[in-house]
Design a protein around this motif. Structure first.
Motif, PDB file in Angstrom:
ATOM      1  N   TYR A  98      27.706  -4.548 -13.302  1.00 13.84           N
ATOM      2  CA  TYR A  98      27.641  -5.984 -13.056  1.00 13.84           C
ATOM      3  C   TYR A  98      27.307  -6.774 -14.313  1.00 13.84           C
ATOM      4  CZ  TYR A  98      27.065  -3.919  -8.407  1.00 13.84           C
ATOM      5  OH  TYR A  98      27.223  -3.156  -7.272  1.00 13.84           O
ATOM      6  N   THR A  99      26.997  -6.068 -15.387  1.00 12.66           N
ATOM      7  CA  THR A  99      26.612  -6.756 -16.622  1.00 12.66           C
ATOM      8  C   THR A  99      27.810  -7.103 -17.505  1.00 12.66           C
ATOM      9  OG1 THR A  99      26.311  -4.673 -17.854  1.00 12.66           O
ATOM     10  CG2 THR A  99      24.411  -5.516 -16.625  1.00 12.66           C
ATOM     11  N   PHE A 100      29.015  -6.647 -17.152  1.00 11.99           N
ATOM     12  CA  PHE A 100      30.176  -6.889 -18.004  1.00 11.99           C
ATOM     13  C   PHE A 100      30.371  -8.375 -18.305  1.00 11.99           C
ATOM     14  CE2 PHE A 100      32.447  -2.782 -16.388  1.00 11.99           C
ATOM     15  CZ  PHE A 100      31.448  -2.020 -16.965  1.00 11.99           C
ATOM     16  N   PRO A 142      36.272 -18.513  -8.271  1.00 12.10           N
ATOM     17  CA  PRO A 142      35.860 -19.707  -9.027  1.00 12.10           C
ATOM     18  C   PRO A 142      34.951 -19.384 -10.208  1.00 12.10           C
ATOM     19  CG  PRO A 142      35.711 -20.116  -6.676  1.00 12.10           C
ATOM     20  CD  PRO A 142      35.973 -18.653  -6.833  1.00 12.10           C
ATOM     21  N   GLN A 143      33.962 -18.519  -9.986  1.00 13.72           N
ATOM     22  CA  GLN A 143      33.029 -18.187 -11.060  1.00 13.72           C
ATOM     23  C   GLN A 143      33.723 -17.482 -12.214  1.00 13.72           C
ATOM     24  OE1 GLN A 143      32.655 -17.909  -7.830  1.00 13.72           O
ATOM     25  NE2 GLN A 143      30.515 -17.686  -7.175  1.00 13.72           N
ATOM     26  N   PHE A 144      34.528 -16.466 -11.895  1.00 17.91           N
ATOM     27  CA  PHE A 144      35.191 -15.711 -12.953  1.00 17.91           C
ATOM     28  C   PHE A 144      36.300 -16.531 -13.615  1.00 17.91           C
ATOM     29  CE2 PHE A 144      33.418 -12.074 -10.510  1.00 17.91           C
ATOM     30  CZ  PHE A 144      32.681 -11.523 -11.541  1.00 17.91           C
ATOM     31  N   ALA A 148      26.466 -16.003 -13.491  1.00 14.97           N
ATOM     32  CA  ALA A 148      26.452 -16.175 -12.035  1.00 14.97           C
ATOM     33  C   ALA A 148      27.379 -15.177 -11.357  1.00 14.97           C
ATOM     34  CB  ALA A 148      26.861 -17.603 -11.686  1.00 14.97           C
ATOM     35  N   GLY A 149      28.588 -14.993 -11.920  1.00 12.77           N
ATOM     36  CA  GLY A 149      29.538 -14.053 -11.339  1.00 12.77           C
ATOM     37  C   GLY A 149      29.027 -12.627 -11.369  1.00 12.77           C
ATOM     38  N   MET A 159      29.427 -19.210 -20.221  1.00 14.38           N
ATOM     39  CA  MET A 159      28.350 -18.219 -20.240  1.00 14.38           C
ATOM     40  C   MET A 159      27.586 -18.226 -18.913  1.00 14.38           C
ATOM     41  SD  MET A 159      25.150 -17.865 -22.929  1.00 14.38           S
ATOM     42  CE  MET A 159      24.544 -19.512 -22.534  1.00 14.38           C
ATOM     43  N   VAL A 160      27.274 -19.419 -18.409  1.00 17.23           N
ATOM     44  CA  VAL A 160      26.561 -19.533 -17.131  1.00 17.23           C
ATOM     45  C   VAL A 160      27.429 -19.009 -15.988  1.00 17.23           C
ATOM     46  CG1 VAL A 160      25.588 -21.164 -15.471  1.00 17.23           C
ATOM     47  CG2 VAL A 160      25.134 -21.456 -17.915  1.00 17.23           C
TER      48      VAL A 160
END
Length: 312
Positions: A91-93, A159-161, A141-142, A136-137
């Motif tokens: 999830y850190t990618f 939307p986030q990605f 969030a994603g 970045m934000v």
């Protein structure tokens, strides 16, 4: 003959390929960092802080990415549940890539601010900074939200990605376009100056195109194939592309390459540009004769002013 891994090819294959590129680019980044510090550049402390920051972030990202790939491809081999309960490091990618990209984009926005020195350049630099923070934000969030949903629902985070990747792409395009505009505005009637501007133009296009293309490809892959790991191939090494582009731009000042060095165009080495000597405002002809050059305005050499040294 059907192999056992083929049903999961679009999940395992991209991770393997992305991991290879990830380690390769980390090696390149370490070498470029060594070259930078061994060259003795007198850059400001905040630029050196960015270099150390992106190096440390990329090392941590490589550790996280390797852990995720190991858990999925090695320890989880033959177990379909591996793709349901992904390791937390996967999830850190977007978090790591978005952070490194923002730091590099901050540097290039500052360079636009310094080189432009006008209202348009200031507005564009601020716009790039805002877009960098936004992407970045969105990546942060994603990445966090991905940890709380099953893989088949990752598409719900479009939307986030999309903001993360489209923001990276947009900031890169802005950087390239306005750097080219600034360079074009500073072209004059002196061949040596124009030659330096042409060198800068090529570097700007190459560096900006690499990161913009990678972010754009990842965005398209995510939109078209959200339930696979195909889009994770560029995600695994996107941050390192930004880091390597940053170091490559800084390291171009080595040896006789003075395009980014301080001191204006007077730093052009006569061995590199034997037809031009700005120190005495003399143009040397092919037959050995010399012609006095007329006085020139500062704008003719604006592109060669200090952009990454302590003098700024």
């Amino acid at each position: 003959m059907t192999r056992g891994g083929e049903p999961f090819l679009l999940l395992t294959g991209p991770l393997f390929i992305g991991s290879l590129f990830n380690w390769t680019l980390l090696g390149t980044l370490v070498i470029q960092t060594y070259v930078y510090y061994s060259s003795g550049f007198k850059d400001t402390k905040w630029i050196k802080a960015i270099i150390i920051s992106v190096l440390c972030l990329d090392i941590v990202q490589t550790v996280f990415a390797t852990h995720a790939v190991w858990q999925i491809l090695i320890l989880g081999w033959g177990n379909p549940l591996t793709f349901v309960e992904l390791p937390w490091t996967s999830y850190t990618f977007p978090v790591m890539s978005g952070t490194v990209a923002a730091l590099v984009q901050f540097f290039f926005s500052w360079r636009i601010w310094v080189l432009g020195r006008n209202t348009v350049a200031y507005v564009v630099a601020i716009a790039i900074d805002l877009i960098a923070v936004m992407q970045m934000v969105a990546g942060l969030a994603g990445g966090i939200q991905t940890a709380f949903i099953p893989i088949e629902k990752v598409g719900e985070l479009k939307p986030q990605f999309t903001i993360w990747l489209a923001g990276s792409f947009g900031a890169d395009v802005l950087i390239v376009v306005f750097m080219l505009w600034i360079l074009h505005q500073n072209k004059g009637g002196i061949a040596a100056t124009n030659g330096l501007i042409d060198q800068l133009t090529v570097r700007v296009v190459h560096s900006g195109a690499i990161t913009a293309l990678a972010a754009g490809v990842e965005l398209v892959l995510f939109i078209r194939m959200p339930s696979t790991f195909v889009h994770d191939t560029p995600a695994l090494f996107l941050g390192k592309l930004y880091s390597n582009v940053l170091l490559a731009n800084l390291n171009t000042r080595r040896r006789n390459d003075t395009t980014y060095s301080s001191g204006g165009i007077t730093s052009v080495n006569s061995s590199t540009h034997p037809m031009f000597s700005i120190g005495n405002r003399i143009r040397r002809q092919a037959d050995g004769s010399e012609t006095q050059l007329p006085e020139t305005t500062g704008s003719d050499f604006k592109v060669s002013t200090t952009v990454i040294s302590d003098a700024v």
